[in-house]
Design an enzyme around this catalytic site. Sequence first.
Site, short mmCIF file in Angstrom:
data_model
loop_
_atom_site.label_atom_id
_atom_site.label_comp_id
_atom_site.label_asym_id
_atom_site.label_seq_id
_atom_site.Cartn_x
_atom_site.Cartn_y
_atom_site.Cartn_z
N ARG A 1 -2.04 -6.14 -7.95
CA ARG A 1 -1.02 -6.85 -7.90
C ARG A 1 -0.85 -7.97 -8.93
O ARG A 1 0.06 -8.42 -9.11
CB ARG A 1 -0.90 -8.05 -6.17
CG ARG A 1 -1.02 -6.90 -5.34
CD ARG A 1 -1.62 -7.54 -4.19
NE ARG A 1 -2.98 -8.06 -4.23
CZ ARG A 1 -3.72 -7.96 -3.12
NH1 ARG A 1 -3.15 -8.09 -1.52
NH2 ARG A 1 -5.11 -8.54 -3.39
N HIS B 1 0.63 -1.19 -0.32
CA HIS B 1 0.11 -0.17 -0.46
C HIS B 1 0.45 1.20 -0.03
O HIS B 1 0.60 1.95 -0.40
CB HIS B 1 -1.10 0.13 1.41
CG HIS B 1 -1.83 -0.95 1.32
ND1 HIS B 1 -2.11 -2.06 2.51
CD2 HIS B 1 -2.56 -1.22 0.71
CE1 HIS B 1 -2.77 -2.94 2.07
NE2 HIS B 1 -3.49 -2.01 1.22
N SER C 1 -2.53 -8.15 2.99
CA SER C 1 -2.75 -7.71 4.50
C SER C 1 -3.47 -9.10 5.32
O SER C 1 -3.21 -9.49 6.27
CB SER C 1 -4.28 -6.62 4.36
OG SER C 1 -4.14 -5.42 4.66
N LYS D 1 -17.74 -6.49 7.81
CA LYS D 1 -16.20 -7.47 8.16
C LYS D 1 -15.75 -7.05 9.35
O LYS D 1 -16.63 -6.42 9.94
CB LYS D 1 -15.18 -6.39 7.32
CG LYS D 1 -15.70 -6.31 5.57
CD LYS D 1 -14.42 -6.65 4.89
CE LYS D 1 -14.32 -6.40 3.92
NZ LYS D 1 -13.12 -5.69 2.46
#
Length: 166
Positions: free
Chosen positions: A94, A21, A132, A45
Amino acid sequence: MAAPPSVAIYPGSFDPITNGHLDLISRASRMVDLLVVAVLRNQSKHPLFSVEERREMIHEATGGFSNVEVTSFEGLLVDFAASRGASMILRGIRAVSDYELEWQMALMNRRLRPEIETVFLTAGEEYSFISSNLVKEVASLGGSVTGIVPLSVEARLQRKFAARAV
Ligand code: PNS
């Protein structure tokens, strides 16, 4: 008349922020006048870190960038972007596997507010495997995440999992 400042939103969960990030923030901060890093407040979440902790960690890691602001948002991303006068939403890619979901979100966001562009930046290759979720898994099992997250995040991960172990 001077052109209005260019504002971009970099949204995400950032649970926690990683060096991937940060790499993106570093490159994006050179593209715009103001880069707003925005942490999603999402009740559904179950994050490891609270929104406030995540904001603090991003703040600590981005202190060296004078044109980076850290905040949080809820509701539709495009509405938040419009409220901040942003013309761009930045997302990192990515690998090809990221693309499908990002493509769907970009098209939905364009449908909702065509004046806001989604811009994809490719992650630096040394960071392309970092997520993450993987960071949390490795740290929770006692593995080293040195060089993958900022030092302050590493320390917080250790404290978080040490506290959970007692
Ligand atoms: O880091 P993440 O979890 O991949 O970020 C996802 C995020 C925050 C970009 C996405 O969930 C989002 O934009 N949420 C806000 C709600 C919204 O606008 N949903 C419609 C997007 S198409």
